[in-house]
Scaffold this active site. Sequence first.
Site, PDB file in Angstrom:
ATOM      1  N   GLY A  89       0.808  -1.330   0.038  1.00  0.00           N
ATOM      2  CA  GLY A  89       0.090  -0.108   0.155  1.00  0.00           C
ATOM      3  C   GLY A  89       0.857   1.337  -0.103  1.00  0.00           C
ATOM      4  O   GLY A  89       1.996   1.246   0.484  1.00  0.00           O
ATOM      5  N   SER A  90       0.326   2.326  -0.725  1.00  0.00           N
ATOM      6  CA  SER A  90       0.910   3.689  -0.572  1.00  0.00           C
ATOM      7  C   SER A  90       0.624   4.192   0.886  1.00  0.00           C
ATOM      8  O   SER A  90       0.134   3.741   1.617  1.00  0.00           O
ATOM      9  CB  SER A  90       0.628   4.552  -1.640  1.00  0.00           C
ATOM     10  OG  SER A  90       0.835   4.090  -2.774  1.00  0.00           O
ATOM     11  N   GLY A  91       1.329   5.288   0.966  1.00  0.00           N
ATOM     12  CA  GLY A  91       1.346   6.145   2.348  1.00  0.00           C
ATOM     13  C   GLY A  91       2.538   5.941   3.203  1.00  0.00           C
ATOM     14  O   GLY A  91       2.555   6.456   4.348  1.00  0.00           O
ATOM     15  N   HIS A  92       3.423   5.039   2.829  1.00  0.00           N
ATOM     16  CA  HIS A  92       4.613   4.733   3.599  1.00  0.00           C
ATOM     17  C   HIS A  92       6.160   5.324   2.917  1.00  0.00           C
ATOM     18  O   HIS A  92       7.073   4.710   3.142  1.00  0.00           O
ATOM     19  CB  HIS A  92       4.911   3.192   3.510  1.00  0.00           C
ATOM     20  CG  HIS A  92       3.630   2.620   4.122  1.00  0.00           C
ATOM     21  ND1 HIS A  92       3.139   2.687   5.164  1.00  0.00           N
ATOM     22  CD2 HIS A  92       2.909   1.615   3.794  1.00  0.00           C
ATOM     23  CE1 HIS A  92       2.067   1.987   5.708  1.00  0.00           C
ATOM     24  NE2 HIS A  92       1.646   1.174   4.409  1.00  0.00           N
ATOM     25  N   LYS A  98       5.906  -7.642   2.726  1.00  0.00           N
ATOM     26  CA  LYS A  98       5.776  -7.239   4.371  1.00  0.00           C
ATOM     27  C   LYS A  98       4.553  -8.058   4.649  1.00  0.00           C
ATOM     28  O   LYS A  98       3.450  -8.108   3.649  1.00  0.00           O
ATOM     29  CB  LYS A  98       5.156  -5.664   4.317  1.00  0.00           C
ATOM     30  CG  LYS A  98       6.549  -4.950   3.884  1.00  0.00           C
ATOM     31  CD  LYS A  98       6.196  -3.323   4.261  1.00  0.00           C
ATOM     32  CE  LYS A  98       4.954  -2.455   3.968  1.00  0.00           C
ATOM     33  NZ  LYS A  98       4.881  -2.589   2.482  1.00  0.00           N
ATOM     34  N   ASP A 129      -1.277  -8.197   0.885  1.00  0.00           N
ATOM     35  CA  ASP A 129       0.127  -8.042   0.339  1.00  0.00           C
ATOM     36  C   ASP A 129       0.473  -9.603  -0.058  1.00  0.00           C
ATOM     37  O   ASP A 129       0.884 -10.246  -1.329  1.00  0.00           O
ATOM     38  CB  ASP A 129       1.217  -7.700   0.947  1.00  0.00           C
ATOM     39  CG  ASP A 129       0.864  -6.088   0.974  1.00  0.00           C
ATOM     40  OD1 ASP A 129       0.028  -5.437   0.255  1.00  0.00           O
ATOM     41  OD2 ASP A 129       1.603  -5.260   1.694  1.00  0.00           O
ATOM     42  N   HIS A 136      -0.293   1.526   9.704  1.00  0.00           N
ATOM     43  CA  HIS A 136      -1.406   1.685   9.210  1.00  0.00           C
ATOM     44  C   HIS A 136      -2.302   2.383  10.221  1.00  0.00           C
ATOM     45  O   HIS A 136      -3.654   2.769  10.004  1.00  0.00           O
ATOM     46  CB  HIS A 136      -2.213   0.700   8.514  1.00  0.00           C
ATOM     47  CG  HIS A 136      -1.344   0.200   7.435  1.00  0.00           C
ATOM     48  ND1 HIS A 136      -0.620  -1.017   7.874  1.00  0.00           N
ATOM     49  CD2 HIS A 136      -1.122   0.282   6.140  1.00  0.00           C
ATOM     50  CE1 HIS A 136       0.094  -1.410   6.761  1.00  0.00           C
ATOM     51  NE2 HIS A 136      -0.182  -0.812   5.895  1.00  0.00           N
TER      52      HIS A 136
END
Lengths: 333, 333
Positions: free
Chosen positions: A54-57, A105, A110, A220
């Site tokens: 996921g994005s945001g990291h 991860k 994922d 998250h």
Amino acid sequence: MKKLINEPSAVVDEMLDGMVSAHPDELRRLADTNVLVRNDAPVSDKVAVVSGGGSGHEPTHAGYLGPGMLDGAAAGEVFTSPTADEISEMIQACDSGKGVLNVVKNYEGDVMNFETAGELAEMESDVEVAEVVVNDDVAVEDSLYTSGRRGVCGTILVHKVAGAMADRGEELDEVKRVAEKVIDNVATMGTALTSCVTPEKGEPTFDLAEDEIELGIGIHGEPGVERVEMMSADEITERLTEKVFDDLSPSSGAEVLTIVNGMGGTPLSELYVVNRKLQSMMEERDFMTWDAWVGDYMTSLDMQGCSVTVLVLDDELKELLAHPAATPALTVQ
Amino acid sequence: MKKLINEPSAVVDEMLDGMVSAHPDELRRLADTNVLVRNDAPVSDKVAVVSGGGSGHEPTHAGYLGPGMLDGAAAGEVFTSPTADEISEMIQACDSGKGVLNVVKNYEGDVMNFETAGELAEMESDVEVAEVVVNDDVAVEDSLYTSGRRGVCGTILVHKVAGAMADRGEELDEVKRVAEKVIDNVATMGTALTSCVTPEKGEPTFDLAEDEIELGIGIHGEPGVERVEMMSADEITERLTEKVFDDLSPSSGAEVLTIVNGMGGTPLSELYVVNRKLQSMMEERDFMTWDAWVGDYMTSLDMQGCSVTVLVLDDELKELLAHPAATPALTVQ
């Protein structure tokens, strides 16, 4: 909540274009996907190392694309796994014929999508795919999106070590072996002072009182171990690091690499305050810090907080960590 | 407001120790001061380039210590100038006999203390001292702490270029000449979405409504040009960049280096969204982006927001920007 974005639904798309326009010679985007790859992919006669999530990291994962680290990075929407189709396209675009290592991860989405993607790539293009799953977060066993422990900042060290081994021209099983060696010897624990705010929701993911922090937070905003009253940086560092030591039980005199990782909204000055205490704990315990990283490596949007990662080293890992890497977010000379 | 600190009054002291403990081979702290220098200072037969200013802008300045950039960095308390005595100690510790260039951001306290320090160092140790004052912020002429324009993110480019010229073994007047060339050709404009919070005060320095941003903000939260309703990232980028172009008036086809700089609390993903629009504006105007930097270079504690910097290049500046540098915050290979 104010953000430097346009349409919330366009953040990932526009961020990826913004990354490529910052590094047009180094990176390219696979058409009609959220996948970035090294511009020179597939790199001939080299095992490819790819990752995603996921994005945001950010800078995870695309910030680690380049010689000595990753060949491909698949970005999902914010906090959402990339699709199996896109991951499979990435695997096929990066394979030189020598095989591909997926660094995943440990989140259910994922793990599932990388597995499906690996099977697709094997079927469609006869790519040899291997996989490692990173689960360095010692806070909780099982969590909101995981069976077992979560994968967090230690993943960057897997990128570094596996990427170096691949860059040396080694075979897929050797690249996988050293990735697993990192996973076996790395542990992380994090804390949040504030919640992150996702672009779509526009308000805090969880509530924390003004005098409260959460120990063991996920990247998250998943629940951690406990909510406690705000403490000093030294006390927080102790709480995080003790838990990491408990997991790793390094022997006296062990050489380690440490990371003080910012969650995205924490000033660098505060991360150095944490590092000061961390290094004094290392000395007290008679561990030898071989290298200390301080900065934003694996973030959670605008969350304030940090995580502490420790990797116990041997000669092989030191050599691979010292191997040159040239990526937007990490350079080793 | 929660911060990863211990006693607010100890933040700078502990941050500096934390930096040295992250880079023990590269950096050292001058005893009883808030000055960090390259561990190998004074570097023989090399002009020294030094800088400094209030803390709270990390990685500025100590993050740029190392071969190819700075020899010394004097840290004041948060948003407070370092003392003339400490700056003078730094100058004398860094001088190899070939002279020292002071790179000063244009704030009254910094300008005054660096000037006094230069005189002290000349008197006490016969050091040849030269000075440049950076004033790249095009937002306002005169401000809360300045006569004339403020010095902000463009300062990093002065560090880079002057540091490279010194590293090549050139004389003090030549190092000063290229520093001034950067100053003549660089412009910056910033915006704040939220106020910073200083450790001592523990609450926002200024108030911004939930739907309001400030254009032209200073890096200490000094007033900018105007408060406007929250806009999209593209609109903000246009407003900032237009003002920068107005100041520089680059000719069509000009080669430039751009920086999208985060203010400390803004996620990297958002900075890339800004960079996407910035690079599309560059293309529309027929300017050639030679290099694009995206990240936290000159921050304001935990402020959310960004600034846009443009440097108009010539062949000499490109060579000096491409010259190797090895510092905690910036590596050029």
